[in-house]
Design an enzyme around this catalytic site. Sequence first.
Site, PDB file in Angstrom:
ATOM      1  N   CYS A 120      47.754  53.357  39.784  1.00 61.19           N
ATOM      2  CA  CYS A 120      47.939  52.288  38.786  1.00 61.19           C
ATOM      3  C   CYS A 120      48.873  52.688  37.650  1.00 61.19           C
ATOM      4  O   CYS A 120      49.295  51.829  36.869  1.00 61.19           O
ATOM      5  CB  CYS A 120      46.599  51.868  38.204  1.00 61.19           C
ATOM      6  SG  CYS A 120      45.443  51.294  39.431  1.00 61.19           S
ATOM      7  N   HIS A 161      46.428  42.476  37.765  1.00 56.79           N
ATOM      8  CA  HIS A 161      46.903  43.870  37.773  1.00 56.79           C
ATOM      9  C   HIS A 161      47.582  44.176  39.115  1.00 56.79           C
ATOM     10  O   HIS A 161      46.951  44.701  40.026  1.00 56.79           O
ATOM     11  CB  HIS A 161      45.696  44.782  37.530  1.00 56.79           C
ATOM     12  CG  HIS A 161      45.936  46.252  37.627  1.00 56.79           C
ATOM     13  ND1 HIS A 161      47.167  46.852  37.436  1.00 56.79           N
ATOM     14  CD2 HIS A 161      45.076  47.275  37.889  1.00 56.79           C
ATOM     15  CE1 HIS A 161      47.051  48.156  37.589  1.00 56.79           C
ATOM     16  NE2 HIS A 161      45.799  48.439  37.868  1.00 56.79           N
ATOM     17  N   CYS A 184      44.823  54.122  33.262  1.00 59.32           N
ATOM     18  CA  CYS A 184      44.074  55.074  34.084  1.00 59.32           C
ATOM     19  C   CYS A 184      44.549  54.927  35.525  1.00 59.32           C
ATOM     20  O   CYS A 184      45.138  53.917  35.890  1.00 59.32           O
ATOM     21  CB  CYS A 184      42.575  54.801  33.996  1.00 59.32           C
ATOM     22  SG  CYS A 184      42.111  53.127  34.497  1.00 59.32           S
TER      23      CYS A 184
HETATM   24  C1  COA Z   1      36.010  42.685  41.097  1.00 56.93           C
HETATM   25  C2  COA Z   1      36.606  42.092  42.371  1.00 56.93           C
HETATM   26  C3  COA Z   1      35.960  42.757  43.595  1.00 56.93           C
HETATM   27  C4  COA Z   1      36.306  40.591  42.381  1.00 56.93           C
HETATM   28  O1  COA Z   1      36.886  40.018  43.506  1.00 56.93           O
HETATM   29  P1  COA Z   1      36.661  38.477  43.820  1.00 56.93           P
HETATM   30  O2  COA Z   1      35.192  38.223  43.916  1.00 56.93           O
HETATM   31  O3  COA Z   1      37.512  38.140  44.979  1.00 56.93           O
HETATM   32  O4  COA Z   1      37.184  37.861  42.460  1.00 56.93           O
HETATM   33  P2  COA Z   1      37.841  36.492  42.072  1.00 56.93           P
HETATM   34  O5  COA Z   1      38.730  36.781  40.915  1.00 56.93           O
HETATM   35  O6  COA Z   1      38.388  35.795  43.255  1.00 56.93           O
HETATM   36  O7  COA Z   1      36.593  35.689  41.492  1.00 56.93           O
HETATM   37  C5  COA Z   1      35.536  35.255  42.330  1.00 56.93           C
HETATM   38  C6  COA Z   1      34.823  34.122  41.647  1.00 56.93           C
HETATM   39  O8  COA Z   1      34.213  34.590  40.447  1.00 56.93           O
HETATM   40  C7  COA Z   1      34.264  33.555  39.474  1.00 56.93           C
HETATM   41  N1  COA Z   1      34.996  34.033  38.304  1.00 56.93           N
HETATM   42  C8  COA Z   1      35.875  35.054  38.229  1.00 56.93           C
HETATM   43  N2  COA Z   1      36.302  35.196  36.971  1.00 56.93           N
HETATM   44  C9  COA Z   1      35.690  34.268  36.233  1.00 56.93           C
HETATM   45  C10 COA Z   1      35.726  33.918  34.870  1.00 56.93           C
HETATM   46  N3  COA Z   1      36.487  34.578  33.981  1.00 56.93           N
HETATM   47  N4  COA Z   1      34.957  32.900  34.435  1.00 56.93           N
HETATM   48  C11 COA Z   1      34.184  32.214  35.303  1.00 56.93           C
HETATM   49  N5  COA Z   1      34.113  32.502  36.616  1.00 56.93           N
HETATM   50  C12 COA Z   1      34.856  33.521  37.076  1.00 56.93           C
HETATM   51  C13 COA Z   1      34.940  32.364  40.105  1.00 56.93           C
HETATM   52  O9  COA Z   1      33.969  31.513  40.657  1.00 56.93           O
HETATM   53  C14 COA Z   1      35.724  33.003  41.214  1.00 56.93           C
HETATM   54  O10 COA Z   1      35.961  32.137  42.284  1.00 56.93           O
HETATM   55  P3  COA Z   1      37.206  31.094  42.283  1.00 56.93           P
HETATM   56  O11 COA Z   1      38.445  31.917  42.097  1.00 56.93           O
HETATM   57  O12 COA Z   1      37.129  30.454  43.615  1.00 56.93           O
HETATM   58  O13 COA Z   1      36.997  30.181  41.116  1.00 56.93           O
HETATM   59  C15 COA Z   1      38.151  42.318  42.430  1.00 56.93           C
HETATM   60  O14 COA Z   1      38.775  41.524  41.440  1.00 56.93           O
HETATM   61  C16 COA Z   1      38.505  43.758  42.198  1.00 56.93           C
HETATM   62  O15 COA Z   1      38.341  44.574  43.088  1.00 56.93           O
HETATM   63  N6  COA Z   1      39.039  44.087  41.027  1.00 56.93           N
HETATM   64  C17 COA Z   1      39.378  45.451  40.671  1.00 56.93           C
HETATM   65  C18 COA Z   1      40.727  45.805  41.205  1.00 56.93           C
HETATM   66  C19 COA Z   1      40.981  47.277  41.050  1.00 56.93           C
HETATM   67  O16 COA Z   1      40.139  48.100  41.328  1.00 56.93           O
HETATM   68  N7  COA Z   1      42.182  47.634  40.628  1.00 56.93           N
HETATM   69  C20 COA Z   1      42.519  48.999  40.389  1.00 56.93           C
HETATM   70  C21 COA Z   1      41.974  49.410  39.085  1.00 56.93           C
HETATM   71  S1  COA Z   1      41.587  51.139  39.019  1.00 56.93           S
END
Ligand code: COA
Length: 410
Positions: A91, A366, A396
């Site tokens: 990252c 990101h 990080c």
């Molecule tokens: C955390 C993680 C697993 C979530 O994945 P996901 O479940 O597919 O996430 P999504 O963003 O599609 O959100 C899923 C649902 O949560 C809800 N949601 C997400 N953010 C929301 C918010 N701010 N407010 C309300 N609801 C929210 C929504 O219902 C969303 O579904 P929709 O897009 O159909 O509306 C993924 O984002 C992830 O792995 N992030 C980290 C990435 C990472 O590690 N990067 C490197 C860093 S070291």
Amino acid sequence: MDAYIVDAVRTPRARAKPGKGALSGLHPQELMAQTLKQLPLRTGIDVAEVDDVVVGVVSQIEAQGANLARNAVLAAGWPIGIPGFSLNRFCGSGLQSLSLAAMGVASGAQHLVIAGGVEQMSRYGLNADGGGTDGGNVDLRERFFQVPQGISSDLIATLEGFTRQELDAWGLRSQQHAVLAQKEGRFARSLFPVKNPHTGEVLLAADDSPRADTTAEKLAALAPSFVQLGARVEGPGGETLDALALRAYPRAGAVRHLHTAGTASGIADGAGAVLVASREYLRAHGLKARARVRSVAAVGSDPVLMLTGPALAARKALDAAGLTTRDIDLWEINEAFAAVVLQTARALELDLDRVNVNGGAIALGHPLGATGSILVGTALDELERRGQSLALVTLCTSGGQAVAAVLERH
Ligand SMILES: CC(C)(COP(=O)(O)OP(=O)(O)OC[C@H]1O[C@@H](n2cnc3c(N)ncnc32)[C@H](O)[C@@H]1OP(=O)(O)O)[C@@H](O)C(=O)NCCC(=O)NCCS
């Protein structure tokens, strides 16, 4: 350091799902090429004078493989004499490219270098290169079992004693600040609209990840994202990933799974590029720099906690620049997870009003290799808007590392 930023440009970040998203139909080389082409348009430089193009990209396979940087130079239609290479510091890749460019011109070896980053996560999600966190080295795993970053983020939250409410509050703040920044056009200077190269149709003109309708109640209702991951059996003795994390940090007692889709960085496609020049180049061409790179730093930190390096990298960059935390007007701490920003801010005793003032990756997404480059432009735009002087950008990275750079408005 004697290295100067002439300009910084970026694509909008597109929300990405496998095969879906506003930028998912483009080749990642094209995404990078469109970004590169903005720099001569905006600055008037003669691209034939570019000494090198350094591009951060994490999953260097298939369309993102084959030295994407050099192929993006060719895809941009630039002279064949311009070299390019891709790098991977997870990252931190997009900021690492700035570090290398700044070192190159500060050393006198180069005069004009483009530092960029790109990631198309709609094609290549997390760990798409198949290496996992440690390349499958079982001997190394006996010493450090590098659990996935979601587990590390929850372990950090557990050890720091952050509550779900505190993490959610940061997630809400990220959304609110990003939405306000968009409304006020605060990202406009860096952004350019990405087009379909064949039809000229605009594919995306603004970051499409922020959720303006986010509320504390909605965030509180989201299920934690990494419970199942933590229960996955991956240890040689049948240990779960949570148990392996606790083996390194028994004092945590248990891993409290607190991060959700609302407090983790979003999966996104995007690219950014920063034009770096030497003082001699600026003088010879009558160019004005937007900022000086005062210092850069990279550090290693604990590979199991993985994401606690930014405070160390920031301190190292500050020391190199002869500055203290109080000198920094604006902090860009990549929002890999809410706990990362909160832990960094706590360790450095930062005033949160100076941190991620226009939101962060929780709201904006990101695109792994690109984010470091993107944050440089975000920081410069905001320093200029506020008439302030110094920004510190830090990210990080997987493997327990972090990168940082101190930028001074010129
Ligand atoms: C955390 C993680 C697993 C979530 O994945 P996901 O479940 O597919 O996430 P999504 O963003 O599609 O959100 C899923 C649902 O949560 C809800 N949601 C997400 N953010 C929301 C918010 N701010 N407010 C309300 N609801 C929210 C929504 O219902 C969303 O579904 P929709 O897009 O159909 O509306 C993924 O984002 C992830 O792995 N992030 C980290 C990435 C990472 O590690 N990067 C490197 C860093 S070291």
